[in-house]
Design an enzyme around this catalytic site. Structure first.
Site, mmCIF file in Angstrom:
data_model
loop_
_atom_site.group_PDB
_atom_site.id
_atom_site.type_symbol
_atom_site.label_atom_id
_atom_site.label_comp_id
_atom_site.label_asym_id
_atom_site.label_seq_id
_atom_site.Cartn_x
_atom_site.Cartn_y
_atom_site.Cartn_z
ATOM 1 N N ARG A 262 -10.086 34.289 2.761
ATOM 2 C CA ARG A 262 -11.262 34.795 3.807
ATOM 3 C C ARG A 262 -12.621 35.481 2.549
ATOM 4 O O ARG A 262 -11.779 36.391 2.194
ATOM 5 C CB ARG A 262 -11.429 35.711 4.959
ATOM 6 N N ARG A 277 -7.885 44.767 3.880
ATOM 7 C CA ARG A 277 -9.169 43.776 4.258
ATOM 8 C C ARG A 277 -9.411 42.734 2.237
ATOM 9 O O ARG A 277 -9.389 43.790 1.535
ATOM 10 C CB ARG A 277 -10.131 44.028 4.051
ATOM 11 N N GLU A 351 -5.571 46.574 13.879
ATOM 12 C CA GLU A 351 -5.287 45.752 14.534
ATOM 13 C C GLU A 351 -4.322 44.933 13.283
ATOM 14 O O GLU A 351 -4.972 44.590 12.081
ATOM 15 C CB GLU A 351 -6.648 44.905 14.283
ATOM 16 N N SER A 354 -3.908 38.266 16.790
ATOM 17 C CA SER A 354 -4.749 38.367 16.993
ATOM 18 C C SER A 354 -4.074 37.248 18.317
ATOM 19 O O SER A 354 -4.196 36.046 18.093
ATOM 20 C CB SER A 354 -6.488 38.023 16.329
ATOM 21 N N ARG A 392 -0.987 43.246 5.658
ATOM 22 C CA ARG A 392 -2.655 43.741 6.288
ATOM 23 C C ARG A 392 -0.706 44.505 7.525
ATOM 24 O O ARG A 392 -0.877 45.978 7.743
ATOM 25 C CB ARG A 392 -2.715 42.733 7.644
HETATM 26 N N1 LIG Z 1 -9.442 39.894 5.130
HETATM 27 C C1 LIG Z 1 -7.909 39.748 5.917
HETATM 28 N N2 LIG Z 1 -7.252 40.777 4.797
HETATM 29 C C2 LIG Z 1 -5.499 40.376 4.991
HETATM 30 N N3 LIG Z 1 -5.736 40.743 7.027
HETATM 31 C C3 LIG Z 1 -6.435 39.383 7.370
HETATM 32 C C4 LIG Z 1 -7.373 39.647 7.276
HETATM 33 N N4 LIG Z 1 -8.244 39.074 8.032
HETATM 34 C C5 LIG Z 1 -7.500 39.181 8.965
HETATM 35 N N5 LIG Z 1 -5.680 39.346 9.115
HETATM 36 C C6 LIG Z 1 -5.021 39.573 9.559
HETATM 37 O O1 LIG Z 1 -4.870 38.112 9.631
HETATM 38 C C7 LIG Z 1 -5.078 38.265 11.385
HETATM 39 C C8 LIG Z 1 -5.126 37.319 12.065
HETATM 40 O O2 LIG Z 1 -6.416 37.133 11.878
HETATM 41 S S1 LIG Z 1 -6.996 36.805 12.745
HETATM 42 O O3 LIG Z 1 -8.736 36.638 12.196
HETATM 43 O O4 LIG Z 1 -8.162 38.392 13.964
HETATM 44 N N6 LIG Z 1 -6.788 35.529 13.767
HETATM 45 C C9 LIG Z 1 -6.876 34.526 13.478
HETATM 46 O O5 LIG Z 1 -6.569 33.987 11.963
HETATM 47 C C10 LIG Z 1 -5.763 33.906 14.353
HETATM 48 N N7 LIG Z 1 -4.896 32.660 13.796
HETATM 49 C C11 LIG Z 1 -4.504 33.986 15.150
HETATM 50 O O6 LIG Z 1 -3.677 34.562 13.696
HETATM 51 C C12 LIG Z 1 -5.221 39.450 11.651
HETATM 52 O O7 LIG Z 1 -5.013 40.645 13.001
HETATM 53 C C13 LIG Z 1 -4.878 40.169 10.650
HETATM 54 O O8 LIG Z 1 -3.586 41.141 10.639
#
Ligand SMILES: Nc1ncnc2c1ncn2[C@@H]1O[C@H](COS(=O)(=O)NC(=O)[C@@H](N)CO)[C@@H](O)[C@H]1O
Length: 427
Positions: A262, A277, A351, A354, A392
Protein backbone atom coordinates in the site's frame (compact mmCIF):
# COMPACT_ATOMS: atom_id res chain seq x y z
CA UNK A 1 -21.62 -0.89 -8.98
CA UNK A 2 -25.40 -0.71 -8.59
CA UNK A 3 -27.94 -2.01 -11.10
CA UNK A 4 -28.75 0.86 -13.48
CA UNK A 5 -32.44 -0.09 -13.36
CA UNK A 6 -32.33 0.32 -9.56
CA UNK A 7 -30.72 3.77 -9.87
CA UNK A 8 -33.33 4.86 -12.46
CA UNK A 9 -36.18 3.77 -10.18
CA UNK A 10 -34.66 4.94 -6.87
CA UNK A 11 -32.64 8.12 -7.56
CA UNK A 12 -33.36 9.61 -4.14
CA UNK A 13 -32.20 6.47 -2.29
CA UNK A 14 -28.94 6.53 -4.24
CA UNK A 15 -28.49 10.28 -3.71
CA UNK A 16 -28.98 9.81 0.04
CA UNK A 17 -26.44 6.96 0.11
CA UNK A 18 -23.93 9.21 -1.69
CA UNK A 19 -24.59 12.04 0.76
CA UNK A 20 -24.15 9.73 3.77
CA UNK A 21 -20.89 8.39 2.32
CA UNK A 22 -19.41 11.84 1.51
CA UNK A 23 -19.57 10.76 -2.14
CA UNK A 24 -19.91 13.71 -4.56
CA UNK A 25 -21.35 11.75 -7.51
CA UNK A 26 -24.04 13.74 -9.40
CA UNK A 27 -26.88 11.22 -9.84
CA UNK A 28 -28.98 13.67 -11.89
CA UNK A 29 -26.08 14.08 -14.32
CA UNK A 30 -25.68 10.28 -14.49
CA UNK A 31 -29.40 9.83 -15.25
CA UNK A 32 -29.33 12.60 -17.90
CA UNK A 33 -26.36 10.88 -19.54
CA UNK A 34 -28.19 7.57 -19.29
CA UNK A 35 -31.19 9.05 -21.09
CA UNK A 36 -28.91 10.30 -23.86
CA UNK A 37 -27.44 6.82 -24.25
CA UNK A 38 -30.86 5.15 -24.28
CA UNK A 39 -32.23 7.62 -26.87
CA UNK A 40 -29.22 7.26 -29.14
CA UNK A 41 -29.23 3.45 -28.76
CA UNK A 42 -32.90 3.48 -29.77
CA UNK A 43 -32.20 5.64 -32.81
CA UNK A 44 -29.39 3.36 -33.98
CA UNK A 45 -31.49 0.24 -33.46
CA UNK A 46 -34.44 1.80 -35.31
CA UNK A 47 -32.12 2.65 -38.20
CA UNK A 48 -30.76 -0.91 -38.25
CA UNK A 49 -34.34 -2.22 -38.41
CA UNK A 50 -35.03 0.09 -41.35
CA UNK A 51 -31.86 -1.20 -43.04
CA UNK A 52 -33.14 -4.77 -42.68
CA UNK A 53 -36.48 -3.77 -44.20
CA UNK A 54 -34.65 -2.03 -47.04
CA UNK A 55 -32.48 -5.04 -47.84
CA UNK A 56 -35.66 -7.16 -48.13
CA UNK A 57 -37.14 -4.48 -50.44
CA UNK A 58 -33.96 -4.46 -52.55
CA UNK A 59 -34.11 -8.27 -52.98
CA UNK A 60 -37.81 -8.04 -53.84
CA UNK A 61 -37.14 -5.24 -56.42
CA UNK A 62 -34.34 -7.35 -57.91
CA UNK A 63 -36.66 -10.34 -58.22
CA UNK A 64 -39.22 -8.09 -59.96
CA UNK A 65 -36.43 -6.64 -62.15
CA UNK A 66 -37.55 -3.19 -60.95
CA UNK A 67 -34.16 -1.48 -61.47
CA UNK A 68 -35.30 2.07 -60.58
CA UNK A 69 -36.89 1.01 -57.29
CA UNK A 70 -33.86 -1.13 -56.48
CA UNK A 71 -31.47 1.80 -57.07
CA UNK A 72 -33.60 4.16 -54.96
CA UNK A 73 -33.68 1.65 -52.11
CA UNK A 74 -29.91 1.11 -52.34
CA UNK A 75 -29.36 4.90 -52.20
CA UNK A 76 -31.63 5.13 -49.15
CA UNK A 77 -29.73 2.26 -47.54
CA UNK A 78 -26.46 4.13 -48.07
CA UNK A 79 -27.87 7.17 -46.25
CA UNK A 80 -28.93 4.99 -43.30
CA UNK A 81 -25.49 3.37 -43.19
CA UNK A 82 -23.87 6.82 -43.10
CA UNK A 83 -26.17 7.82 -40.24
CA UNK A 84 -25.14 4.77 -38.21
CA UNK A 85 -21.46 5.32 -39.06
CA UNK A 86 -21.73 8.86 -37.73
CA UNK A 87 -23.71 7.98 -34.59
CA UNK A 88 -21.90 4.82 -33.42
CA UNK A 89 -18.69 6.51 -32.15
CA UNK A 90 -20.83 9.00 -30.22
CA UNK A 91 -22.90 6.15 -28.75
CA UNK A 92 -19.77 4.23 -27.73
CA UNK A 93 -18.23 7.30 -26.14
CA UNK A 94 -21.38 8.16 -24.15
CA UNK A 95 -21.78 4.53 -23.07
CA UNK A 96 -18.21 4.47 -21.76
CA UNK A 97 -18.78 7.78 -19.97
CA UNK A 98 -21.88 6.33 -18.31
CA UNK A 99 -19.96 3.18 -17.27
CA UNK A 100 -17.18 5.30 -15.72
CA UNK A 101 -19.78 7.27 -13.76
CA UNK A 102 -21.50 4.05 -12.63
CA UNK A 103 -18.18 2.94 -11.11
CA UNK A 104 -18.38 5.97 -8.79
CA UNK A 105 -21.88 5.22 -7.45
CA UNK A 106 -21.77 3.97 -3.83
CA UNK A 107 -23.62 1.00 -2.45
CA UNK A 108 -26.63 1.57 -0.20
CA UNK A 109 -25.67 1.25 3.50
CA UNK A 110 -27.81 -1.04 5.62
CA UNK A 111 -30.27 0.91 7.83
CA UNK A 112 -28.38 -0.51 10.87
CA UNK A 113 -25.24 1.37 9.79
CA UNK A 114 -24.63 4.37 12.06
CA UNK A 115 -24.79 7.70 10.24
CA UNK A 116 -21.55 9.62 10.73
CA UNK A 117 -19.03 11.76 8.88
CA UNK A 118 -15.80 9.92 9.78
CA UNK A 119 -14.22 7.25 11.99
CA UNK A 120 -14.78 9.37 15.12
CA UNK A 121 -18.45 8.46 14.74
CA UNK A 122 -17.99 4.70 14.47
CA UNK A 123 -20.03 2.98 17.17
CA UNK A 124 -18.33 0.47 19.52
CA UNK A 125 -20.83 -2.26 20.38
CA UNK A 126 -18.82 -5.09 21.89
CA UNK A 127 -15.85 -5.26 24.31
CA UNK A 128 -13.90 -8.39 25.19
CA UNK A 129 -11.00 -9.08 27.57
CA UNK A 130 -9.64 -7.43 30.65
CA UNK A 131 -7.28 -4.55 29.90
CA UNK A 132 -3.74 -5.40 31.10
CA UNK A 133 -2.37 -3.71 34.22
CA UNK A 134 1.42 -3.59 34.47
CA UNK A 135 3.17 -3.27 37.85
CA UNK A 136 6.37 -2.39 35.99
CA UNK A 137 7.25 0.27 33.39
CA UNK A 138 5.71 -1.28 30.27
CA UNK A 139 7.40 -0.78 26.89
CA UNK A 140 5.74 -0.01 23.56
CA UNK A 141 6.01 -2.45 20.68
CA UNK A 142 8.98 -0.76 19.08
CA UNK A 143 11.06 -0.64 22.30
CA UNK A 144 10.19 -4.30 22.96
CA UNK A 145 11.31 -5.20 19.43
CA UNK A 146 14.54 -3.22 19.81
CA UNK A 147 15.19 -4.78 23.22
CA UNK A 148 15.05 -8.27 21.77
CA UNK A 149 16.60 -7.38 18.41
CA UNK A 150 13.41 -8.34 16.62
CA UNK A 151 13.39 -5.55 14.04
CA UNK A 152 15.81 -3.61 11.85
CA UNK A 153 14.21 -0.46 10.46
CA UNK A 154 17.37 1.43 9.61
CA UNK A 155 18.63 -1.22 7.19
CA UNK A 156 15.14 -1.71 5.77
CA UNK A 157 14.87 2.02 5.08
CA UNK A 158 18.29 1.85 3.39
CA UNK A 159 16.91 -0.84 1.08
CA UNK A 160 13.28 0.13 0.65
CA UNK A 161 12.79 3.66 1.89
CA UNK A 162 10.29 4.95 4.45
CA UNK A 163 7.65 2.80 6.17
CA UNK A 164 9.66 -0.42 5.67
CA UNK A 165 11.08 -2.86 8.22
CA UNK A 166 12.98 -6.10 8.67
CA UNK A 167 11.49 -8.58 11.14
CA UNK A 168 14.29 -10.52 12.85
CA UNK A 169 14.61 -13.60 15.01
CA UNK A 170 11.51 -14.54 16.97
CA UNK A 171 9.47 -11.72 15.42
CA UNK A 172 10.00 -13.32 12.00
CA UNK A 173 9.03 -16.70 13.45
CA UNK A 174 6.06 -15.13 15.27
CA UNK A 175 4.70 -13.63 12.06
CA UNK A 176 4.92 -16.98 10.28
CA UNK A 177 3.38 -18.68 13.32
CA UNK A 178 0.45 -16.21 13.26
CA UNK A 179 -0.09 -16.80 9.54
CA UNK A 180 -0.07 -20.57 10.03
CA UNK A 181 -2.26 -20.30 13.12
CA UNK A 182 -4.86 -18.33 11.14
CA UNK A 183 -4.68 -20.48 7.98
CA UNK A 184 -4.89 -23.66 10.07
CA UNK A 185 -7.91 -22.54 12.09
CA UNK A 186 -9.79 -21.27 9.05
CA UNK A 187 -8.99 -24.44 7.07
CA UNK A 188 -10.47 -26.47 9.91
CA UNK A 189 -13.59 -24.29 9.59
CA UNK A 190 -13.93 -25.43 5.97
CA UNK A 191 -12.37 -22.38 4.34
CA UNK A 192 -10.21 -23.34 1.34
CA UNK A 193 -6.66 -22.07 1.86
CA UNK A 194 -5.30 -20.03 -1.04
CA UNK A 195 -1.92 -18.43 -1.63
CA UNK A 196 -2.82 -15.84 -4.25
CA UNK A 197 -0.85 -13.53 -6.54
CA UNK A 198 0.08 -10.15 -5.13
CA UNK A 199 0.12 -8.86 -8.71
CA UNK A 200 -3.21 -8.40 -10.44
CA UNK A 201 -4.67 -6.84 -13.54
CA UNK A 202 -6.68 -3.63 -13.66
CA UNK A 203 -10.06 -5.45 -13.79
CA UNK A 204 -9.45 -7.07 -10.39
CA UNK A 205 -8.97 -3.67 -8.75
CA UNK A 206 -12.06 -2.29 -10.49
CA UNK A 207 -13.84 -5.44 -9.30
CA UNK A 208 -13.16 -5.08 -5.60
CA UNK A 209 -13.66 -1.30 -5.72
CA UNK A 210 -10.06 -0.16 -5.26
CA UNK A 211 -10.14 1.44 -8.72
CA UNK A 212 -10.84 4.08 -9.86
CA UNK A 213 -11.00 6.13 -6.64
CA UNK A 214 -8.25 4.39 -4.64
CA UNK A 215 -5.76 4.09 -7.49
CA UNK A 216 -3.31 6.42 -5.74
CA UNK A 217 -2.85 3.81 -2.97
CA UNK A 218 -1.66 1.14 -5.42
CA UNK A 219 1.83 0.44 -6.76
CA UNK A 220 1.86 0.00 -10.55
CA UNK A 221 4.32 -2.20 -12.47
CA UNK A 222 5.69 0.01 -15.25
CA UNK A 223 4.40 -0.60 -18.79
CA UNK A 224 2.38 -3.66 -17.78
CA UNK A 225 -1.26 -4.16 -16.90
CA UNK A 226 -0.16 -5.30 -13.46
CA UNK A 227 -0.46 -3.68 -10.05
CA UNK A 228 0.48 -4.81 -6.53
CA UNK A 229 -2.54 -5.75 -4.42
CA UNK A 230 -3.19 -4.10 -1.07
CA UNK A 231 -5.15 -7.17 0.00
CA UNK A 232 -5.83 -10.72 -1.24
CA UNK A 233 -9.43 -9.51 -1.59
CA UNK A 234 -8.42 -8.01 -4.94
CA UNK A 235 -6.89 -11.21 -6.33
CA UNK A 236 -9.76 -13.43 -5.14
CA UNK A 237 -12.37 -11.03 -6.54
CA UNK A 238 -10.65 -11.29 -9.92
CA UNK A 239 -10.29 -15.10 -9.91
CA UNK A 240 -13.86 -15.98 -10.91
CA UNK A 241 -14.52 -13.07 -13.26
CA UNK A 242 -16.82 -13.93 -16.21
CA UNK A 243 -17.53 -17.45 -14.87
CA UNK A 244 -21.07 -18.61 -14.08
CA UNK A 245 -20.87 -20.68 -10.89
CA UNK A 246 -23.44 -23.36 -10.10
CA UNK A 247 -25.79 -22.34 -7.25
CA UNK A 248 -25.14 -25.63 -5.47
CA UNK A 249 -21.39 -24.77 -5.41
CA UNK A 250 -22.06 -21.76 -3.18
CA UNK A 251 -20.95 -20.49 -0.73
CA UNK A 252 -17.29 -20.50 -1.76
CA UNK A 253 -15.26 -19.97 1.40
CA UNK A 254 -11.64 -18.93 1.01
CA UNK A 255 -8.85 -18.09 3.41
CA UNK A 256 -6.29 -16.33 1.23
CA UNK A 257 -2.72 -15.44 2.17
CA UNK A 258 -0.79 -12.75 0.34
CA UNK A 259 1.84 -10.10 0.85
CA UNK A 260 0.02 -6.74 0.67
CA UNK A 261 1.37 -3.48 -0.69
CA UNK A 262 0.00 0.00 0.00
CA UNK A 263 1.27 3.47 -0.91
CA UNK A 264 -0.45 4.92 2.18
CA UNK A 265 -0.78 8.19 0.27
CA UNK A 266 -2.04 11.01 2.45
CA UNK A 267 -0.81 9.50 5.74
CA UNK A 268 2.47 11.47 5.89
CA UNK A 269 3.59 11.78 9.49
CA UNK A 270 0.84 9.45 10.77
CA UNK A 271 1.77 6.34 12.81
CA UNK A 272 5.41 6.61 11.83
CA UNK A 273 6.81 4.75 14.88
CA UNK A 274 7.58 1.09 14.49
CA UNK A 275 5.52 -1.13 12.19
CA UNK A 276 1.96 0.14 12.58
CA UNK A 277 1.54 1.67 9.13
CA UNK A 278 3.94 0.31 6.47
CA UNK A 279 4.06 -0.18 2.73
CA UNK A 280 4.30 -3.98 2.76
CA UNK A 281 2.74 -6.45 5.18
CA UNK A 282 1.32 -9.96 5.23
CA UNK A 283 -2.35 -10.78 5.62
CA UNK A 284 -4.57 -13.84 5.86
CA UNK A 285 -7.94 -12.90 4.37
CA UNK A 286 -11.37 -14.46 4.81
CA UNK A 287 -13.43 -14.24 1.61
CA UNK A 288 -16.96 -15.48 0.89
CA UNK A 289 -18.82 -15.79 -2.42
CA UNK A 290 -22.46 -16.57 -1.65
CA UNK A 291 -25.87 -16.49 -3.32
CA UNK A 292 -27.63 -13.15 -3.85
CA UNK A 293 -29.66 -13.12 -0.66
CA UNK A 294 -29.52 -10.47 2.07
CA UNK A 295 -30.07 -12.93 4.95
CA UNK A 296 -27.30 -15.15 3.58
CA UNK A 297 -24.97 -12.15 3.43
CA UNK A 298 -25.81 -11.09 6.97
CA UNK A 299 -25.23 -14.66 8.19
CA UNK A 300 -21.74 -14.76 6.66
CA UNK A 301 -21.02 -11.22 7.85
CA UNK A 302 -21.57 -12.39 11.43
CA UNK A 303 -19.63 -15.62 10.79
CA UNK A 304 -16.57 -13.79 9.43
CA UNK A 305 -16.62 -11.47 12.42
CA UNK A 306 -16.90 -14.41 14.84
CA UNK A 307 -14.00 -16.22 13.14
CA UNK A 308 -11.74 -13.22 13.69
CA UNK A 309 -12.94 -12.79 17.27
CA UNK A 310 -12.10 -16.43 18.00
CA UNK A 311 -8.59 -15.93 16.62
CA UNK A 312 -8.05 -12.79 18.73
CA UNK A 313 -9.46 -14.44 21.85
CA UNK A 314 -7.05 -17.34 21.38
CA UNK A 315 -4.28 -14.76 21.20
CA UNK A 316 -5.65 -13.45 24.52
CA UNK A 317 -5.86 -9.86 23.27
CA UNK A 318 -8.51 -7.47 24.66
CA UNK A 319 -10.46 -5.89 21.80
CA UNK A 320 -13.65 -4.14 20.83
CA UNK A 321 -15.85 -4.29 17.77
CA UNK A 322 -17.11 -1.08 16.16
CA UNK A 323 -19.95 -0.62 13.73
CA UNK A 324 -18.34 1.57 11.06
CA UNK A 325 -20.36 4.67 10.20
CA UNK A 326 -21.50 5.74 6.74
CA UNK A 327 -18.76 8.40 6.38
CA UNK A 328 -15.96 5.93 7.11
CA UNK A 329 -17.12 2.70 5.46
CA UNK A 330 -16.28 3.47 1.84
CA UNK A 331 -18.36 3.22 -1.34
CA UNK A 332 -18.83 -0.53 -1.69
CA UNK A 333 -19.99 -1.59 1.74
CA UNK A 334 -23.53 -2.36 2.89
CA UNK A 335 -22.27 -3.04 6.42
CA UNK A 336 -18.81 -2.94 8.03
CA UNK A 337 -17.42 -3.90 11.44
CA UNK A 338 -13.84 -3.11 12.47
CA UNK A 339 -12.12 -5.00 15.24
CA UNK A 340 -9.75 -2.87 17.28
CA UNK A 341 -7.26 -4.42 19.70
CA UNK A 342 -6.16 -2.64 22.86
CA UNK A 343 -2.67 -1.11 22.54
CA UNK A 344 -1.39 -0.55 26.11
CA UNK A 345 1.29 2.01 25.19
CA UNK A 346 -1.30 4.17 23.44
CA UNK A 347 -4.04 3.44 25.99
CA UNK A 348 -6.51 3.08 23.14
CA UNK A 349 -7.93 0.54 20.73
CA UNK A 350 -6.35 0.39 17.27
CA UNK A 351 -7.73 -1.31 14.15
CA UNK A 352 -6.44 -4.83 13.43
CA UNK A 353 -9.34 -6.31 11.37
CA UNK A 354 -12.01 -5.04 9.01
CA UNK A 355 -15.14 -7.05 8.12
CA UNK A 356 -17.51 -6.09 5.30
CA UNK A 357 -20.45 -7.29 3.27
CA UNK A 358 -21.12 -5.73 -0.10
CA UNK A 359 -24.15 -7.57 -1.62
CA UNK A 360 -23.52 -7.65 -5.40
CA UNK A 361 -21.67 -4.31 -5.68
CA UNK A 362 -18.29 -6.02 -6.31
CA UNK A 363 -19.83 -8.92 -8.24
CA UNK A 364 -21.42 -6.52 -10.75
CA UNK A 365 -18.06 -4.75 -11.22
CA UNK A 366 -16.12 -8.01 -11.61
CA UNK A 367 -18.91 -9.89 -13.42
CA UNK A 368 -19.04 -12.70 -10.84
CA UNK A 369 -22.24 -14.70 -11.43
CA UNK A 370 -24.06 -17.94 -10.59
CA UNK A 371 -27.06 -19.92 -11.88
CA UNK A 372 -29.70 -20.19 -9.14
CA UNK A 373 -32.03 -23.15 -8.49
CA UNK A 374 -34.52 -21.82 -11.08
CA UNK A 375 -31.74 -21.56 -13.65
CA UNK A 376 -31.65 -17.75 -13.45
CA UNK A 377 -28.19 -16.18 -13.81
CA UNK A 378 -27.50 -13.61 -11.07
CA UNK A 379 -24.59 -11.69 -9.63
CA UNK A 380 -23.25 -13.30 -6.43
CA UNK A 381 -22.80 -11.56 -3.09
CA UNK A 382 -19.25 -11.13 -1.73
CA UNK A 383 -17.87 -10.57 1.76
CA UNK A 384 -14.43 -10.26 3.29
CA UNK A 385 -12.73 -9.94 6.67
CA UNK A 386 -9.20 -9.98 7.94
CA UNK A 387 -8.19 -13.20 9.69
CA UNK A 388 -4.73 -11.96 10.66
CA UNK A 389 -2.68 -9.01 9.40
CA UNK A 390 0.93 -8.88 10.50
CA UNK A 391 2.94 -7.04 11.72
CA UNK A 392 -0.09 -4.93 12.77
CA UNK A 393 -1.23 -7.68 15.17
CA UNK A 394 2.29 -7.94 16.63
CA UNK A 395 1.78 -4.52 18.21
CA UNK A 396 -0.99 -5.48 20.69
CA UNK A 397 0.47 -8.99 20.98
CA UNK A 398 3.96 -7.98 22.13
CA UNK A 399 2.74 -5.16 24.34
CA UNK A 400 -0.08 -7.05 26.04
CA UNK A 401 1.99 -10.16 26.81
CA UNK A 402 5.17 -8.44 27.97
CA UNK A 403 6.48 -9.55 31.39
CA UNK A 404 8.24 -7.66 34.19
CA UNK A 405 11.59 -9.11 33.04
CA UNK A 406 10.97 -7.62 29.56
CA UNK A 407 10.26 -11.00 27.98
CA UNK A 408 7.04 -11.66 26.08
CA UNK A 409 4.74 -14.60 26.83
CA UNK A 410 3.66 -16.51 23.72
CA UNK A 411 -0.08 -17.34 23.98
CA UNK A 412 -0.83 -21.07 24.31
CA UNK A 413 -2.59 -21.20 20.94
CA UNK A 414 0.52 -19.97 19.11
CA UNK A 415 3.06 -22.25 20.79
CA UNK A 416 2.48 -25.25 18.48
CA UNK A 417 3.46 -22.93 15.59
CA UNK A 418 6.58 -21.73 17.44
CA UNK A 419 8.08 -25.13 18.19
CA UNK A 420 6.50 -25.12 21.63
CA UNK A 421 8.39 -21.99 22.68
CA UNK A 422 6.72 -20.21 25.61
CA UNK A 423 8.50 -16.86 25.76
CA UNK A 424 10.38 -14.42 23.59
CA UNK A 425 13.45 -13.05 25.28
CA UNK A 426 13.96 -15.88 27.75
CA UNK A 427 16.77 -18.43 27.40
N1 LIG B 1 -0.48 0.17 5.81
C1 LIG B 1 -0.73 -0.87 6.63
N2 LIG B 1 0.26 -1.32 7.44
C2 LIG B 1 0.04 -2.37 8.27
N3 LIG B 1 -1.14 -3.03 8.36
C3 LIG B 1 -2.15 -2.59 7.56
C4 LIG B 1 -2.01 -1.51 6.66
N4 LIG B 1 -3.19 -1.33 6.01
C5 LIG B 1 -4.04 -2.27 6.49
N5 LIG B 1 -3.42 -3.03 7.42
C6 LIG B 1 -3.99 -4.15 8.16
O1 LIG B 1 -4.84 -4.88 7.27
C7 LIG B 1 -6.14 -4.95 7.84
C8 LIG B 1 -7.16 -4.99 6.71
O2 LIG B 1 -6.99 -3.84 5.88
S1 LIG B 1 -8.30 -3.10 5.44
O3 LIG B 1 -7.94 -2.23 4.37
O4 LIG B 1 -8.86 -2.50 6.61
N6 LIG B 1 -9.33 -4.21 4.93
C9 LIG B 1 -9.03 -5.12 3.98
O5 LIG B 1 -7.97 -5.12 3.37
C10 LIG B 1 -10.10 -6.18 3.75
N7 LIG B 1 -9.75 -6.96 2.59
C11 LIG B 1 -10.20 -7.06 5.00
O6 LIG B 1 -8.95 -7.60 5.34
C12 LIG B 1 -6.25 -3.71 8.70
O7 LIG B 1 -7.27 -3.86 9.67
C13 LIG B 1 -4.85 -3.68 9.31
O8 LIG B 1 -4.75 -4.63 10.37
Amino acid sequence: MLDLTFIRSNPDVVKEAARLKNNSIDIDALLALDQQVVALQHEVEETRAKQNQLSKGIQQAAREKNVELRNNLIAEGKKLAEFIKAKEPELNQLTEERYNMLLLVPNIPDPSTPVGKDESENVPFKYWGELPEFDFPALDHYDLMLKHNLVDIERAVKVAGSRSYVLRGDAARLELALINFAMDKMARKGFTPLIVPSMARDFAFIGNGQFPKGRDQVYELKDQDLFLVGTAEVSITGMYKDEILKGEELPLKFVGYSPCFRQEAGTYGKDTRGVFRIHQFNKVEQYIICKADHEESVFWFEQLLQNAEELIQELELPYRVVNVCTGDMGDGKVGMYDIECWVPSEKRYRETHSCSYLHDWQARRANLRYRDAEGKVKFVHTLNNTAIASPRILIPLLETHQQADGSVRIPEALRPFMGGQEFIGRP
